[in-house]
Structure formats: structure tokens, C-alpha cells
Scaffold this motif. Structure first.
Motif, mmCIF file in Angstrom:
data_model
loop_
_atom_site.group_PDB
_atom_site.id
_atom_site.type_symbol
_atom_site.label_atom_id
_atom_site.label_comp_id
_atom_site.label_asym_id
_atom_site.label_seq_id
_atom_site.Cartn_x
_atom_site.Cartn_y
_atom_site.Cartn_z
ATOM 1 N N CYS A 1 0.838 -1.210 0.000
ATOM 2 C CA CYS A 1 0.000 0.000 0.000
ATOM 3 C C CYS A 1 0.871 1.257 0.000
ATOM 4 N N LEU A 2 1.966 1.221 0.765
ATOM 5 C CA LEU A 2 2.890 2.348 0.776
ATOM 6 C C LEU A 2 3.463 2.582 -0.622
ATOM 7 N N THR A 3 3.874 1.512 -1.272
ATOM 8 C CA THR A 3 4.428 1.617 -2.630
ATOM 9 C C THR A 3 3.404 2.190 -3.600
ATOM 10 N N TYR A 4 2.186 1.646 -3.558
ATOM 11 C CA TYR A 4 1.130 2.116 -4.465
ATOM 12 C C TYR A 4 0.906 3.618 -4.290
ATOM 13 N N THR A 5 0.897 4.068 -3.041
ATOM 14 C CA THR A 5 0.622 5.476 -2.759
ATOM 15 C C THR A 5 1.777 6.372 -3.201
ATOM 16 N N LEU A 6 3.011 5.917 -3.004
ATOM 17 C CA LEU A 6 4.178 6.723 -3.376
ATOM 18 C C LEU A 6 4.183 7.050 -4.874
ATOM 19 N N PHE A 7 3.617 6.171 -5.673
ATOM 20 C CA PHE A 7 3.658 6.366 -7.123
ATOM 21 C C PHE A 7 2.272 6.676 -7.706
ATOM 22 N N ASN A 8 1.400 7.266 -6.859
ATOM 23 C CA ASN A 8 0.045 7.606 -7.311
ATOM 24 C C ASN A 8 -0.490 8.887 -6.713
ATOM 25 N N ASN A 9 0.360 9.742 -6.184
ATOM 26 C CA ASN A 9 -0.142 10.912 -5.477
ATOM 27 C C ASN A 9 0.019 12.198 -6.294
ATOM 28 N N ASN A 10 -0.554 13.279 -5.775
ATOM 29 C CA ASN A 10 -0.494 14.586 -6.440
ATOM 30 C C ASN A 10 0.401 15.573 -5.698
ATOM 31 N N ILE A 11 1.331 15.068 -4.921
ATOM 32 C CA ILE A 11 2.281 15.923 -4.214
ATOM 33 C C ILE A 11 3.086 16.735 -5.232
ATOM 34 N N SER A 12 3.275 18.022 -4.963
ATOM 35 C CA SER A 12 4.071 18.871 -5.856
ATOM 36 C C SER A 12 4.963 19.789 -5.035
ATOM 37 N N SER A 13 6.215 19.920 -5.462
ATOM 38 C CA SER A 13 7.173 20.739 -4.718
ATOM 39 C C SER A 13 6.866 22.231 -4.811
ATOM 40 N N LYS A 14 5.963 22.612 -5.710
ATOM 41 C CA LYS A 14 5.640 24.039 -5.837
ATOM 42 C C LYS A 14 4.881 24.563 -4.611
ATOM 43 N N TYR A 15 4.315 23.639 -3.809
ATOM 44 C CA TYR A 15 3.550 24.059 -2.627
ATOM 45 C C TYR A 15 4.349 23.967 -1.333
#
Length: 820
Positions: free
Chosen positions: A658-672
């Protein structure tokens, strides 16, 4: 050969230059190779282009019949003639010759019944190609004059120029009037709304509030000859220069009606209908009248229930009634459709003396009575206007009153309906204003609570309470079986559900969304609170129902949901937030509303917002993965995610997946802000500088990688003290399954490729990398694809491995109780 050894596009240019220079040949009409229209002065808005020729073009010499057949199939497949007036001629040409056929000679081909227009026009081997080929051949052979419409570019150049000069004249294509049939009458209605409706002296919003719709004026126009409506039973009639409607005979036997004139001396009306043949073929009249529902505005349809039930599901529903009540049910039972619309749900029933049909709108009553004259199996006295949610049963015809008031007869009454489904604004604040306002709503709101805001629930509860022991056979969504807002309804409405089948909502016209619609047969003689049932599932294939599977439908009363679990696991976390989880509801229909982004990202109000820190990271990843790995579809749309059992806590592999799936499926952006979600070290991806945060790499490796945000990771020790069952010790590296490791490997390759780009962002997230290569469109939305082939290959590999991981996790979703 005039145009030898040149490409097809060059031939088009040459033909235009040599023969059609006076005309506009620049417009591309779908897949029609060549179109000639009347040239308008520059700057003129060409709303109704006058086409003179649509033609098929070939580079090499080709049989004329073959070219014309391909053109007809191309035009018929796209139904180009529905979008614009057809031309005077259809034609074809190749490098040596050109041929013309008057459009009106072949237009009957476009209106033949039971023809599959979805074939590929260029495939000469299909049955449809052979059929059209034979039809065109017969037309040409039967009219020897058409032989004169075939010209050699070289030998017949003078004759060709004379033919074009004499026949390609603006305003000289009266023979190309567009025919109206059951396939295009709605498209023409949309054009009528723009051209004619504004010139009728009616205040439409006020009229709509009184149940008068523009579609009835269109029907009056459509089913007329010489501007006089041919069907006297329609609600609106056209009398040459004005409309008559709302005709009544009052209590003193005095005839009254209303009248609407044209505001422009009927000019727009005349210009519009000059393009179309009226009336349509009589074969289509009953169908067009029956489908009046398509002319009713969407908000009115949802409020009044003017929805057409597809014939295949009508027939199937009647088979299911027979399975419950026996093969002779039509002779042994009375049937009342109290939301009948134009009566199509009653098609196929044989005993008209036992059938009753009521509807809210007088217009629909008029339509049903007109259909009776054309063979509909109903009795005029059994068709009546009745507001089921407001009117007293004393207003019913005497015969139906006798059935309802007689305890013995009432046991043999079936209420057979596809009721309106509009939702009132008292449920979520998103419904339609005043939808829920009815006497039934006010009477039963204390019993069914939030469910009272939906009209179909109001129908069901009145039938259940006021027509006891009747059988209810209805179409609706599954909310009354599964939705949390219907828990009070389920306690109140305690009829036994005998049988149910499910079909995709998309098979109902003008119903948007991917969800199931069920047909229910309820036995109100037996008291039973719904818990679960096995439903038959059908799809549509070639217009016929096809059984596909059985699905267990369960209610979710007295259960805790996955949102309750997440809330419990996210209490008392530290404020060292690394991200934010947005979510809505607990079902598949809200899957797209579940995402992870930055703490500082701007977001819409509403839904559930969970902050992420070390203490709840694994639980958030489990929640996110569980709600994402199984694709949402029409059948699982209402399935609810639940509070899991405790088995997941001892499954480290599941947690890491689940951790792996989430790490490669999120909308995190360094601009924020600082990106704490980089799952690699600088060395692994060949970064040109240090990352701002090593949090995730530290979390994965079990050891602190020093930097300004390293202190976030010390909480791991606190976490283990509070929850030793999680099984992680300080300094212990997380072990990943082969499927998770494949995802990491594919992700690392993508990160390495990105960091090799000039001016790469050192702290880029996966979302940032996608944005870099895919870019955004003019509306600011990220593009779905990239022109960089190397990136496309790498991201496809990553997505492929993530899908494999999702399939691995899926069985655990059920095993650990997240789904029943």
C-alpha cells in the motif's frame, strides 16, 4: 488520362482549380473527401451553408459504383445530412472521370430500417457494402438519364463545364429537402429551438412552470402539412399562422383555449421549415409521439418522471413479474402505472381492461390517447391525469378506486412504475429546488427522514402505506437498498424483495453517470427488513439483454465505515504534516474524489480532509490504496468500503504494498512546499544537488539521513512504542514484495531520466515530472500524453507495474473486510 501520376490531394486541388473555382471547396466535412458549396461574400456568417456536391475522390481509376457506395456509407455512418442541408448532388471522381447522382434519387437508402451503418465504408467485403452497391446500381440502371451525368475529364470537358454551369446554381437545390425520421427528429428539434422558438410569443419560463413545454410546439410543427397539425389529440396545434394549446371544456360545457402568435410575421418559421419535408413518413408518427420524453427539458424529466424505459428492459421486467406472480398474471392482476409518461412501460401488456395509466401532465394524457387511436393496447377511460404525490385517491376513476378500496381486489393490484428520481435540496444541498415539496413528503418525512428528499422514495412509501398488500414492481437506483441516507427508509418500508435484476444506467437515454438501475418486485404482504439479495446482472448486446453474472446486494445498516477507521487512526497525530488526504463518501462512485496532495495546496471545500504525518502514514496509504486499486464501474458504484478487521495489522507485506502504491500515485508537488515524498536518495537518481527532505528515504531504509527535516523521522520510535503490533523497529529496513520492487525499479528509471534533463527541479515529485514532460493545455489541464517518446516508454512501464501491484493487493481488500 487528365490527372495521371499525381497524389489524391493534388487531384482535389486540380479539380477545384479547373472546374469549381467559382465555388467554395475549402470546407472539410468529416470523412467526406470533397465538398462544393456556394461561395458567400467575405465576412458573411454562413449558418446554413448551401452545398451543391459531396464527393468521393480516388487517385487511381476506380469503378463509379464502388466510389458512390463508399460515399453513401461514409455519409450514412456520420449522418452528415442531420447536421446540415444535404447537397443537390452526390458524386465521385478519380484521375480520369467524374460522376454525379441527384441526392434525392439515393436519399431513401439513408432511411432504410435495420441497417448497420457502423461498418467501415472502405471495406468492400461487408454485407452492407454489397447491399448499398446493389441499391445504387439499380437506381442508375432504372434511370437512363443518369448516364449523362458521367464525364471524362479529357473527352467530355466542354460537356462537364456546361453541366456545372447549368446545375450548380445557388438556390437551385430545392430537391434536397431534408427528410425527418425517428433518428434525426431530436437533432432537428435542437435546431428548431435556436431558429423558431424565440419567435413564438410565449414566455417560456413561466410556461414551463405551468407544465407547458416548447417540445409540444415543435411536435405541432413537425406533424403538420401546409402549416396545419394533422394530429388533433396533441396538446398544441398549429393553425397555419398561430398555435392553439391548453384546450379545455369547462364546467359549463364552454370550450376554451389559449393562442400564441409569431413575433416576426412567421418569417423564421417559414425559412426553417423550407429546409425539411413535413410531415415525416406516417410509419414514424407513433414512435415520435411516444418519445415526447426526449423533448422535455432535463430538470422537468427528473421531477415529473418523463423518462423512456428502453423496450428491452420493459420486456425483461414483465418476464420477472411473471416469474414471481405466475404466467397468467396479466389476467389475474390489475396493473396501474402511476408515473406513466407516454405509457411505454405498458407496451406488451395484453389485457387492456386490467390496465390503468396516470401521469402528471395533461400533454402526456393526450399523447397516450392519441396512441390508443393508433393501436396502443389501452382504454381511453383508463388513462387519466393524476398527481400521485399530492392528489387524493378520491380523484381516481371509479373502477380503480373500487380496486384500491376492496381488500380482496387490492391484493391483486400491481403498481408497475419507472418513477421520477430527482433529489431535493434538503439531502445534500445539491438537488433541485422544491423537488421534495409534496403532501407525501410532508406526511412521511418523520418516518423515512432523509430519503423523503427523493421522489422515487416518496412514490414507494405512499404505495406501501396507502395501498397495502399491492405488489410493487419498479425501476430505480439501489439507494433504497444500500445508501446510508436510506437507513430510516429501510426500517419503515418493510416489504419483502422477491426478485431483482440490474442493468447499466447508461442504457437508459439521457441518464448520465455509471451506476446500476434495478428492477424490483416487492411483496408488501410480507413484512421483512431488507438485508441482502442475489441480483441478476444484464448487459446489452445488439439491442438484446444478455445475462452476465449474479451480484450480492447488501445493506450497510449497523456497520462502521472505512471513514470511521481512518478517523480513529488519525486522532492525536503530531502537527509535523507531510501531506493531505482528500476523500468523499465511502463508495466507488466517489473514487475520483480520493487523492493525496500537499498541506498548502489550494483545495475545494467539502468532503473529508485528513492531514498526514508519520503516525498515520501507513493507515493513510492503506486507505488510499484500498479505495483506488479496484476500478470503479457501473456495477460496484454503490458498494461501500468498511471498517476493516485486525488481520491487516500483522501483514507487513500488505502495508508495504500500500505504501508503494501510494508513493507512485499521489499529487504531491514541490511548488507548494517541501516535498517529503521522494522515495529515493540523491545517489540513486543522480540528482545534481541535495533534496530538501530525506523523510521518505529514511522511512523506507529505517535510518535517518541527515538534513533539515531529519527530525521528522524520530517519531518512528514513538510509533513503535504506541503500536508494537506494527512490527517495525528503529533501524529496520522495510522489505518489499517482488511486485512492489518492480514499481520502485520502474520509478527509479523515470526519476533518473528526469534528473538528466537540463534545469531539472532537484525536489521534483512524480506529479512534477509528469507535468514537465506532458505539459498543460490552454485550459490549464495536464495533457494525457507526451511528445517525448523516451519518457512515454518509462512512464508506461511504471504504470504497468503499478497495475500489477494493484491486482496483487485486490484480494486483501476483501480478506481484511474493507469490502464485503
Amino acid at each position: 488520362m487528365k490527372y495521371e501520376n499525381i497524389l489524391e490531394e493534388e487531384i482535389k486541388n486540380k479539380v477545384t482549380q479547373d472546374f469549381f473555382q467559382k465555388f467554395d471547396c475549402t470546407r472539410i466535412l468529416g470523412k467526406i473527401d470533397f465538398a462544393v458549396k456556394v461561395k458567400r461574400p467575405q465576412g458573411t456568417v454562413d449558418f446554413n451553408a448551401e452545398y451543391l456536391l459531396w464527393a468521393e475522390a480516388k487517385q487511381k481509376p476506380t469503378d463509379i459504383l464502388v466510389m458512390l457506395t463508399q460515399l453513401v456509407l461514409t455519409v450514412g455512418k456520420a449522418r452528415t445530412f442531420d447536421e446540415m442541408l444535404p447537397p443537390k448532388f452526390l458524386g465521385c471522381y478519380d484521375s480520369e472521370k467524374i460522376a454525379f447522382v441527384p441526392y434525392h434519387d439515393v436519399q431513401d437508402i439513408f432511411y432504410q430500417n435495420d441497417f448497420n451503418w457502423n461498418v467501415t465504408p472502405s471495406n468492400h467485403q461487408t454485407r452492407e457494402f454489397r447491399q448499398v452497391h446493389a441499391q445504387i446500381k439499380k437506381i442508375i440502371e432504372c434511370d437512363s438519364a443518369l448516364e449523362a451525368y458521367i464525364f471524362s475529364f479529357s473527352a467530355d470537358e466542354k460537356e462537364l463545364r456546361r453541366f456545372i454551369h447549368e446545375n450548380f446554381i445557388a438556390g437551385n437545390s430545392a430537391a434536397a429537402k431534408n427528410r425527418i425520421d425517428k433518428n434525426n427528429f431530436i437533432i432537428i428539434y435542437s435546431k428548431w429551438l435556436q431558429a423558431v422558438r424565440p419567435t413564438i410569443a410565449v414566455k417560456w419560463e413561466k410556461a414551463k412552470a405551468r407544465g407547458i413545454i416548447d417540445g409540444d410546439f415543435y411536435l405541432a410543427d413537425l406533424l403538420s402539412a401546409e402549416n396545419k397539425t394533422l394530429k388533433e389529440k396533441l396538446f398544441v396545434l398549429l393553425h397555419r399562422t398561430y398555435y392553439e394549446f391548453d384546450r379545455v371544456v369547462d364546467q359549463d360545457d364552454i370550450y376554451n383555449s389559449k393562442r400564441a402568435e409569431f413575433t416576426d410575421a412567421q418569417i423564421a418559421h417559414s425559412l426553417f421549415w423550407a429546409k425539411y419535408e413535413r410531415p415525416p413518413k406516417e410509419d414514424y408518427w407513433d414512435y415520435i409521439i411516444e418519445r415526447r420524453d426526449l423533448l422535455v427539458p432535463q430538470d422537468v424529466r427528473e421531477r415529473k418522471g418523463s423518462f423512456f424505459t428502453p423496450r428491452r428492459w420493459v420486456e425483461l421486467s414483465q418476464k420477472y413479474i411473471a416469474e414471481v406472480l405466475g404466467g397468467d398474471w396479466q389476467d389475474e392482476y390489475y396493473v396501474w402505472d402511476c408515473a406513466a409518461g407516454t405509457g411505454n412501460l405498458l407496451a406488451g401488456l395484453t389485457n387492456k381492461y386490467n390496465i390503468w395509466a396516470s401521469t402528471l401532465d395533461k400533454q402526456d394524457v393526450d399523447v397516450m390517447r392519441d396512441r390508443i387511436k393508433n393501436g396502443a393496447n389501452l382504454l381511453e377511460d383508463h388513462v387519466f391525469q393524476f398527481d400521485f404525490l399530492n392528489d387524493d385517491f378520491s380523484k381516481l376513476p371509479a373502477g380503480l378506486q373500487n380496486i384500491i378500496n376492496d381488500e380482496t381486489l387490492r391484493k391483486n393490484l400491481i403498481i408497475y412504475i419507472n418513477p421520477p428520481y430527482a433529489e431535493g435540496d434538503n439531502v445534500r444541498g445539491l438537488g433541485r429546488k422544491n423537488v421534495q415539496v409534496s403532501k407525501v413528503h410532508d406526511k412521511y418525512i418523520s418516518g423515512i427522514a432523509k430519503a423523503s428528499g427523493e421522489l422515487f422514495a416518496q412514490f414507494l412509501v405512499r404505495i406501501y402505506c396507502e395501498i397495502p398488500t399491492a405488489t410493487i414492481a419498479n425501476f430505480s437506483t439501489l439507494k433504497n437498498l444500500q445508501a446510508p441516507n436510506y437507513s430510516d427508509f429501510r426500517k419503515y418500508f418493510r416489504a419483502k424483495l422477491e426478485k431483482i435484476f440490474l442493468v447499466p444506467a447508461a442504457t437508459f437515454e439521457n441518464v448520465s453517470g455509471q451506476f446500476p438501475i434495478g428492477f424490483f418486485v416487492w411483496n408488501t404482504k410480507k413484512a421483512e427488513t431488507f438485508e441482502q439479495i442475489s441480483a441478476d446482472v444484464y448487459m446489452e448486446k445488439n439491442g438484446e439483454p444478455v445475462f452476465t453474472q449474479i451480484k450480492t446486494i447488501k445493506c450497510y445498516d449497523n456497520v462502521k465505515y472505512i471513514s470511521d477507521w481512518l478517523e480513529e487512526k488519525s486522532k492525536n497525530i503530531s502537527k509535523n504534516y507531510i501531506g493531505h488526504l482528500a476523500s468523499v463518501g465511502n463508495d466507488f462512485q466517489n473514487q475520483r474524489m480520493v487523492f493525496i496532495d500537499d498541506v498548502a495546496a489550494k483545495r475545494k471545500k467539502g468532503g473529508r480532509h485528513t492531514m498526514i504525518s508519520l503516525e498515520n502514514l501507513i493507515e493513510v496509504c492503506a486507505y488510499f490504496t484500498v479505495r483506488k486499486v479496484i476500478p470503479a464501474d457501473w456495477l460496484n458504484d454503490r458498494d461501500q468500503f468498511l471498517f476493516p478487521n485486525k488481520k491487516w495489522e500483522n501483514d507487513a507485506e500488505f502495508q508495504n504494498d500500500c505504501l508503494t502504491y501510494t508513493l507512485f500515485n499521489n499529487n504531491i508537488s514541490s511548488k507548494y512546499g517541501v516535498n517529503h515524498w521522494i522515495p529515493f536518495t540523491e545517489e540513486e537518481v543522480n540528482s545534481r544537488d541535495k533534496f530538501a527532505s530525506h523523510f521518505m528515504a529514511s522511512f523506507l531504509s529505517g535510518k535517518i539521513i541527515k538534513n533539515a527535516y531529519a527530525d521528522l523521522f524520530w517519531q518512528l520510535e514513538v510509533k513503535n512504542k504506541s503500536e508494537p503490533k506494527m512490527g517495525w523497529k528503529k533501524g529496520q529496513k522495510r522489505e518489499f514484495s517482488a511486485e512492489s520492487q518492480a514499481v520502485f525499479d520502474a520509478g527509479k528509471a523515470l526519476w533518473q531520466y528526469y534528473h538528466a534533463q537540463p534545469k531539472s527541479n532537484v525536489n521534483a515529485s512524480l506529479y512534477d515530472i509528469r507535468e514537465h514532460f506532458q505539459g498543460r493545455n490552454e485550459k490549464g489541464k495536464m495533457n494525457n500524453t507526451s511528445t517525448n517518446s523516451a519518457y512515454s516508454e518509462l512512464v508506461d512501464a511504471l504504470r504497468s507495474n503499478v497495475k500489477i501491484l494493484a491486482k496483487k493487493v485486490e484480494p486483501k481488500v476483501y480478506e481484511y473486510g474493507f469490502l464485503k
